[in-house]
Scaffold this motif. Structure first.
Motif, PDB file in Angstrom:
ATOM      1  N   ALA A  40       0.801  -1.227   0.000  1.00  0.00           N
ATOM      2  CA  ALA A  40       0.000   0.000   0.000  1.00  0.00           C
ATOM      3  C   ALA A  40       0.841   1.288   0.000  1.00  0.00           C
ATOM      4  O   ALA A  40       0.540   2.208  -0.757  1.00  0.00           O
ATOM      5  CB  ALA A  40      -0.974  -0.020   1.170  1.00  0.00           C
ATOM      6  N   SER A  44      -0.188   2.828  -3.404  1.00  0.00           N
ATOM      7  CA  SER A  44      -1.156   3.906  -3.247  1.00  0.00           C
ATOM      8  C   SER A  44      -0.500   5.272  -3.157  1.00  0.00           C
ATOM      9  O   SER A  44      -1.170   6.278  -2.942  1.00  0.00           O
ATOM     10  CB  SER A  44      -2.014   3.666  -1.999  1.00  0.00           C
ATOM     11  N   TYR A  46       1.681   6.794  -0.939  1.00  0.00           N
ATOM     12  CA  TYR A  46       1.680   7.544   0.317  1.00  0.00           C
ATOM     13  C   TYR A  46       2.782   8.609   0.301  1.00  0.00           C
ATOM     14  O   TYR A  46       3.798   8.467  -0.392  1.00  0.00           O
ATOM     15  CB  TYR A  46       1.932   6.615   1.510  1.00  0.00           C
ATOM     16  N   THR A 113      -7.416  -3.894   2.280  1.00  0.00           N
ATOM     17  CA  THR A 113      -7.932  -3.122   1.153  1.00  0.00           C
ATOM     18  C   THR A 113      -8.462  -1.810   1.710  1.00  0.00           C
ATOM     19  O   THR A 113      -9.148  -1.811   2.741  1.00  0.00           O
ATOM     20  CB  THR A 113      -9.083  -3.897   0.454  1.00  0.00           C
ATOM     21  N   HIS A 114      -8.127  -0.694   1.068  1.00  0.00           N
ATOM     22  CA  HIS A 114      -8.678   0.588   1.535  1.00  0.00           C
ATOM     23  C   HIS A 114     -10.201   0.559   1.452  1.00  0.00           C
ATOM     24  O   HIS A 114     -10.760   0.058   0.476  1.00  0.00           O
ATOM     25  CB  HIS A 114      -8.174   1.741   0.657  1.00  0.00           C
ATOM     26  N   ASP A 116     -13.732   1.656   0.489  1.00  0.00           N
ATOM     27  CA  ASP A 116     -14.207   2.418  -0.659  1.00  0.00           C
ATOM     28  C   ASP A 116     -15.322   3.362  -0.202  1.00  0.00           C
ATOM     29  O   ASP A 116     -16.411   2.938   0.162  1.00  0.00           O
ATOM     30  CB  ASP A 116     -14.730   1.458  -1.741  1.00  0.00           C
ATOM     31  N   THR A 133     -10.351  11.253  -0.568  1.00  0.00           N
ATOM     32  CA  THR A 133      -9.958  10.377   0.538  1.00  0.00           C
ATOM     33  C   THR A 133      -8.558  10.754   1.016  1.00  0.00           C
ATOM     34  O   THR A 133      -7.821  11.453   0.309  1.00  0.00           O
ATOM     35  CB  THR A 133      -9.930   8.901   0.096  1.00  0.00           C
ATOM     36  N   THR A 135      -6.117   8.862   1.068  1.00  0.00           N
ATOM     37  CA  THR A 135      -5.166   8.319   0.103  1.00  0.00           C
ATOM     38  C   THR A 135      -4.937   9.305  -1.041  1.00  0.00           C
ATOM     39  O   THR A 135      -3.809   9.514  -1.487  1.00  0.00           O
ATOM     40  CB  THR A 135      -5.690   6.980  -0.454  1.00  0.00           C
ATOM     41  N   SER A 178      -9.881   1.451  12.705  1.00  0.00           N
ATOM     42  CA  SER A 178      -8.804   1.190  11.751  1.00  0.00           C
ATOM     43  C   SER A 178      -7.445   1.669  12.261  1.00  0.00           C
ATOM     44  O   SER A 178      -6.442   1.594  11.552  1.00  0.00           O
ATOM     45  CB  SER A 178      -9.128   1.783  10.386  1.00  0.00           C
ATOM     46  N   CYS A 181      -6.007   5.972  11.247  1.00  0.00           N
ATOM     47  CA  CYS A 181      -6.571   7.132  10.538  1.00  0.00           C
ATOM     48  C   CYS A 181      -6.483   8.422  11.346  1.00  0.00           C
ATOM     49  O   CYS A 181      -6.270   9.488  10.768  1.00  0.00           O
ATOM     50  CB  CYS A 181      -8.008   6.874  10.142  1.00  0.00           C
ATOM     51  N   MET A 271      -9.358   0.677   7.074  1.00  0.00           N
ATOM     52  CA  MET A 271      -8.733  -0.486   6.466  1.00  0.00           C
ATOM     53  C   MET A 271      -9.714  -1.650   6.503  1.00  0.00           C
ATOM     54  O   MET A 271     -10.052  -2.154   7.570  1.00  0.00           O
ATOM     55  CB  MET A 271      -7.455  -0.850   7.236  1.00  0.00           C
TER      56      MET A 271
END
Lengths: 349, 242
Positions: A40, A44, A46, A113-114, A116, A133, A135, A178, A181, A271
């Motif tokens: 990730a 993704s 970061y 998985t993030h 959605d 988001t 992300t 999660s 966050c 998450m």
């Protein structure tokens, strides 16, 4: 000659496990379904990681380089495991590329998985372009583009970050916290304030869980040095008046409804269990815990055991996890593999 | 009324109209009472910065609303409407109208500083109360308090002469607070001073009333102080006017 260890997933946990095994001269096969390693943080995009502040592409990129340069590790990208049979010390794994291999054990580092955000339609993601988001904000920062409203590229003057999007929410079957966050959001809030000092950042929370040492470094610092504002409210809906996003909810500390205009709304997405977990559980014959993460067992005697002897687990595959702890668990699972293979321990130990 | 929300409705937000017709519907009288909205529709970001610019208010942004200040407050024990935690929140979110409802009790802080020692985030609530009271004065929401007048005449005199001459301080304080000088206790005090003090001391006191004594070589110290005060004042003015 000893057989290699199978590692599933090339994120922080998998990279750590492969490296650990390599350092003691054990060979491993690292299988990654995407076409590059890093998990990730890399896939993704970061930006700066918590808590080191290092850029993800440097910190995790360094782990990738180390694994790719290790002759003990055979990396298979763009590949998945399709079949896995046998007993500890004597497994056969089949791969999606048609090959197969004899392995002694497997470590599942299949991550998460993030969430959605489309699954929380009342918060406007997918409806309004300026609802993004965490992300996406990470990507805005890591790409060097800077934090801008996607609709017209303007610099936002007021940003709302909504916490617990896809976490702690029975309505959508996600009861877990999660874990990362709150900290990630306060870190992002500081990065936004640093890049855009004129931009005011508000964080809407139910509870703030910047656990451990993150309290001062993120929660306190974001308030004391960066003047980020925290408002205790669960947002009811995000709409638009045609120009600005309108955030509605109740400010619980003054018992008053709020209807506040914002330029940008950021969902602090949680998450989810990896969407592939049901198949992984099937293929590897391991149990999932009630929320769909891979169930970790025997947490005191050794790290990273699953319900099936010889199959181990590490990182966010077991539930929401930080990058640091995923790496630690990757190393720990490698240790568990070695001790299990060389000196089988009583499971109740 | 059996609903607890009734307590949230302020009397002034209840609107009844003697005669009002909307779209042909008669909504006059008590049975068509309207309630003005309590919705917070925007944040005023300037307000926190303004109060933070005044001495004592610097750490207001640290507050995380735990309520330790209000729980430890001496005045709150007597008047539950005296709620520093709540005011800090209003200031931070810029709910000015709401804060102004309490403008006549905010200055009542007795500066016992129990909140200062209770606050886990070192917000310095006592300082915030002081800064808020000054903000209310400087914005013209409340008149200058007597203690503010006293501080001003006192400071002016120190800067000008380097000394305090009590009778001048009292005369100016009385004149600025619009109190008559010839108060019975004052007349009685002067009478007794005249009767009991040695002649030499009386002469020096009398002289000082007309010729202000000044510390030798004071002007450079005075200039330095004045410069600092002007600097601070300008900074505050800038913050208040932005």
């Amino acid at each position: 000659m000893t057989k290699p260890i199978l590692i599933v997933g090339g994120g922080p946990a998998g990279l750590a496990a492969a490296h650990s095994l390599g350092t003691v001269g054990r060979s491993s096969i690292l299988v990654e379904k995407e076409d590059k390693l890093g998990g990730a943080p890399i896939l993704s995009g970061y930006a700066k990681l918590v808590p080191s502040g290092e850029w993800a592409k440097d910190a995790i990129g360094g782990m990738v380089d180390r694994v790719e340069g290790d002759s003990n590790i055979k990396v298979l990208t763009g590949t998945t495991v399709t079949k896995f049979d046998g007993t500890p010390g004597n497994f056969t794994a089949e791969f999606s590329n048609g090959d197969n291999a004899q392995v002694e054990a497997a470590v599942l580092c299949s991550g998460f998985t993030h969430f959605d955000s489309i699954n929380k339609p009342e918060w406007g993601f997918g409806t309004f372009p300026d609802v993004v988001t965490t992300t996406q904000v990470e990507q805005m920062i890591s790409s060097g583009q800077g934090v801008r409203c996607p609709s017209d590229g303007r610099k936002p003057q007021r940003v709302a970050i909504l916490l617990c999007v896809g976490s702690r929410d029975r309505q959508i079957g996600r009861e877990w916290c999660s874990k990362i966050c709150c900290t990630v959001s306060s870190n992002l809030a500081m990065e936004i304030r640093e890049e855009l000092p004129e931009c005011h950042v508000y964080i809407y929370y139910m509870d703030i869980r910047t656990f451990g040492l993150y309290e001062t470094k993120y929660y306190w610092r974001s308030q004391e040095e960066f003047k980020v504002k925290y408002i205790k409210a669960r947002i009811a809906e995000v709409t638009s008046d045609g120009e600005k996003l309108i955030v509605k909810g109740e400010d619980t500390l003054v018992k008053r409804p709020i209807t506040i205009p914002f330029d940008m709304v950021v969902h602090a997405i949680g998450m989810d269990p990896n969407v592939d977990n049901p198949q992984l559980a099937d293929i590897f014959g391991v149990d999932l815990e009630e929320h769909g993460h891979i169930a970790a067992e025997n947490r005191y005697g050794a790290m990273g055991h699953t319900s099936r002897p010889g199959v181990f687990v590490a990182g966010a595959a077991t539930g929401p996890e930080t990058i640091d702890d995923s790496i630690a668990q990757g190393h720990a699972a490698a240790m568990s593999v070695l001790s299990e293979l060389h000196q089988p321990v009583d499971k109740s130990a | 009324m059996p609903i607890h929300e009734k307590s949230l409705i302020r009397p002034e937000n209840l609107k009844t109209h003697e005669e009002l017709v909307i779209d042909g519907v008669d909504v006059s009288g008590h049975w068509s009472t309207f309630i003005e909205s309590r919705v917070v529709s925007d944040y005023n970001e300037a307000m926190e910065d303004e109060i933070a610019a005044l001495p004592g208010g610097e750490n207001i942004h640290r507050c995380w609303q735990c309520g330790s200040c209000t729980n430890s407050c001496t005045v709150n024990a007597i008047n539950p409407d005296f709620n520093p935690r709540y005011w800090i929140y209003l200031i931070r979110m810029g709910m000015e109208d709401e804060l102004l409802r309490d403008k006549d009790i905010i200055w009542q802080c007795v500066s016992c500083n129990k909140c200062t020692y209770a606050c886990p985030r070192d917000v310095f609530p006592e300082g915030v109360m002081k800064a808020t009271a000054h903000w209310l004065e400087r914005k013209g929401h409340t008149p200058k308090s007597p203690s503010m007048h006293f501080d001003e005449v006192f400071t002016e005199q120190v800067i000008k002469t380097g000394k305090i001459e009590e009778s001048r301080t009292i005369r100016r304080f009385f004149s600025r607070t619009k109190q008559g000088l010839m108060q019975p206790w004052m007349i009685e005090m002067v009478k007794r001073l005249l009767r009991n003090l040695p002649v030499g001391l009386l002469t020096r006191m009398g002289l000082a009333t007309f010729v202000a004594p000044k510390t030798r070589g004071w002007s450079s110290a005075a200039a330095a102080m004045q410069e600092y005060i002007d600097e601070q004042h300008e900074k505050q003015e800038q913050a208040l006017s932005s």
